[in-house]
Every structure is written in C-alpha cells, then in structure tokens.
Design an enzyme around this catalytic site. Structure first.
Site, mmCIF file in Angstrom:
data_model
loop_
_atom_site.group_PDB
_atom_site.id
_atom_site.type_symbol
_atom_site.label_atom_id
_atom_site.label_comp_id
_atom_site.label_asym_id
_atom_site.label_seq_id
_atom_site.Cartn_x
_atom_site.Cartn_y
_atom_site.Cartn_z
ATOM 1 C CB SER A 192 -81.974 -67.189 41.678
ATOM 2 O OG SER A 192 -81.844 -66.419 42.080
ATOM 3 C CG ASP A 295 -87.465 -65.149 46.803
ATOM 4 O OD1 ASP A 295 -86.485 -64.577 47.363
ATOM 5 O OD2 ASP A 295 -87.385 -65.001 45.532
ATOM 6 C CG HIS A 325 -84.488 -67.267 45.600
ATOM 7 N ND1 HIS A 325 -84.583 -66.570 44.971
ATOM 8 C CD2 HIS A 325 -83.055 -67.840 44.918
ATOM 9 C CE1 HIS A 325 -84.194 -66.219 44.063
ATOM 10 N NE2 HIS A 325 -83.253 -66.788 43.861
#
Length: 359
Positions: A192, A295, A325
């Site tokens: 991320s 995601d 995610h």
C-alpha cells in the site's frame, strides 16, 4: 473537490461503474472480523480535517502491536529491534533465522498505513515480515518511518532512503557471524503506502546512491498493491466503492491530504507516477508488482506497471483475481501463501551472481 474535477463525465462513469459492482468474494469469518476491526480503528482516528487523533491512535497502537521475539518461532525466525536514527525516530525490526549456512538476501520492508498510521510492530506487518523471512529465506529489515500529517512528503521517502544508507554503512546489526548476508542481493518491499515508498526510494537510490554504495545493491523491488493515485477517479475505484474492504474514496483521499504538501492535488508526482510524468532513473531495478482483483487501486497499479514497461524497465505483474487490498497480511487465505512463493521465485531469479573465488 473531486466531484467538480470530473463534472458530468465523472457522474456518468460513476453510475456505469456502480451498475457493474461485483459481489464480494467469500472470506473466512476470522478475516472478516479482522477487517471490520481494522476499518473501525482507522475511521476512529482519522479526522475530517486531515489530522490523526494521536491520543486514541496511541491506545490502538498499543493494543495491536507485537513485541520482538528474540527466540526463534516454529518457522525458525527470530526478531529484534535496531535504532537507526533516534533523533527522527527511525528504527527497524529485523526478522532472521538463528543461523544460516550461506549468505542470505536482505529485504528492506516499508509498512502500509496510508503514510499516517502504524509501525513495524503492528500485528499484521509483524506477521507478514516473519512469514516473508521464512518463505524467502531472507533477512527482513522492517523500517519505521515518520508519519503524516506531522511529517508530510517527502519525510517518508527521506527516511526510507536513509534506512537503506544505514544498512549500506552498517550491514544488519545484531545478526552475528551465524547469519551472513548478501547485501548485493537487497530487495525493497512494501504494501500500500509502503509500496509507494518502495518505488520512490528505489528511484532515488538508483539516481543518486547506487553508484557510490559500499555494499548494498538493490536487485529488485516488490510494490505490493502500491498506493498510487490522481485527481481522476478510475473505473475500479468507482466500481468497488462501498464493496471492497479497507480502501474507499474517503480513506484514500484522507491519506493523500495528510501526506502531500498543503494545497497539492492528487496529481502531485508522489501520487501520480502512472503516466509519462514518471521520471525513472536509468538503473531503476526490476519490479514485481502485486495486484488484487478486488482492490479499488488496481487500475493505478496496472498503469504503474505499464509505464515501467514503456520506459524499458523489467516488470512482472502478479495478479490475484479475488483478493482485496492488504490480503497478504492474512495467513488464513491461500493467496497469502502463494504471493510469498511468487516473491521467493522473483528473489531467486534476481539475486546477484556470486563472484568466483580468487585463484
């Protein structure tokens, strides 16, 4: 602000995407409970003005954090903490076997959390790095960098590069002779926001530091579901809004507001590196980009891989069609094991070629 950026076109795109919203893939109950707790915690500490309630965050941080484990676990991995720069609070948690019969590659890891939250001690990141060390057969150095909005761009990138410089100058302290390392086979990994940091640290290192480095050679990078963006709302962001866990437009916008310079838009080069505006160093390393099909950020991630290709860089995209995610932080999921196996194959194929022994 963003609604007016795109006007009627964005509204039409949003309506089309909403009509195509998929049904979430089935997840184990334990994963759903963890995801619910994580999102409640995030929403509780992130304020609408782009700041973080650090008092409440401190309580949550203590509850979610794990201590280092100097004794090897069942997989043979131990962990301990190392101070890199006390004045800035830069430290790292090292994960390594108790002994090794050959030099091990080193993975320098940057945690996620939207640039504003978490540390290497947080349970999911602590667990990921422990499994990463065991699966790859590597020493993992998980870096604690300064957090936004108290420390905006480029603080996280500065800290990320300085952590790598520390390793170049000092090796990995605390390992001892029982665990030799191969710093010419150094990889950067992060999930991320950490994946975003991986890109920018790798690019800075290649442009400025690699030529003069004493020992570290960045042999490859793992941007795992990296956090990129722009003013545009992509098809996947709109289609998965309100459906996918962890990431939504509100949380994503908060992170960019907290991290980017005051007044900057999401087209700032820190976020928007997915087009011809990406300025890549000549020695930018090979990349394995991890993408989850559930995601919302996947369109930005595929664009990132595309721009690497267009600029002549080696890139592999590893797709996990049903994954959300942050999925690889949940060992209950088979894909969380598969992605580590894929990362090991990438490391094995990109390690430095050992120099022949002197005659």
């Amino acid at each position: 602000m963003e609604a007016s950026d795109q006007g009627a076109g964005a509204g039409a795109a949003g309506a089309t995407a909403a009509a195509k919203r998929p049904t979430p893939p089935p997840l184990p109950l334990s994963v759903r409970i963890q995801l619910a707790g994580l999102t409640v915690a995030i929403d509780a500490v992130e304020r609408s003005d782009g700041t973080v309630n650090r008092c409440l965050y401190g309580v949550i941080d203590r509850l979610l954090s794990a201590r280092p484990s100097p004794r090897p676990d069942r997989s043979g991995v131990r962990s301990y903490d190392v101070t890199m720069d006390a004045s800035r609070g830069i430290w790292a948690r090292v994960f390594a076997p108790a002994a090794a019969d050959r030099p091990l590659p080193v993975v320098v890891y940057y945690h996620g959390g939207g640039f504003a939250l978490f540390s290497p001690a947080i349970g999911p990141f602590n667990g990921v790095c422990r499994r990463l060390s065991a699966a790859i057969g590597a020493v993992v150095v998980s870096v604690n960098y300064r957090l936004a909005p108290e420390h905006r761009w480029p603080a996280a990138y500065d800290d990320g590069v300085d952590a790598l410089r520390f390793v170049d100058a000092n090796g990995v302290p605390g390992l001892g002779a029982e665990v030799p390392v191969d710093l010419a086979s150094c990889f950067l990994a992060g999930e991320s926001a950490g994946g975003n940091i991986v890109h920018h640290v790798a690019n800075r290192w290649a442009a400025r530091w690699q030529a003069s480095a004493k020992r570290v050679r960045v042999a490859g990078i793992f941007p795992v579901q990296p956090y990129f963006g722009g003013v545009e709302r992509t098809e996947s962001e709109l289609r998965l809004e309100g459906v996918a866990p962890v990431v939504n437009l509100k949380r994503s916008d908060f992170s960019w507001t907290a991290f980017l310079p005051v007044g900057a838009t999401r087209d700032h080069p820190a976020a928007h590196v997915t087009d011809e505006n990406a300025d890549l160093a000549e020695e930018f390393p090979p990349a394995m980009v991890v993408v989850g099909g559930f995601d919302p950020l996947q369109d930005w991630q595929r664009r990132y891989a595309d721009v690497l290709r267009r600029k002549g860089k080696e890139v592999r995209v590893a797709e996990y069609p049903d994954m959300f995610h942050g999925f690889y932080g949940f060992p209950e999921l088979p894909e969380a094991t598969t992605v580590l196996q894929d990362m090991k194959a990438f490391v094995d194929s990109h390690r430095a070629t050992p120099k022949p022994a002197a005659a």
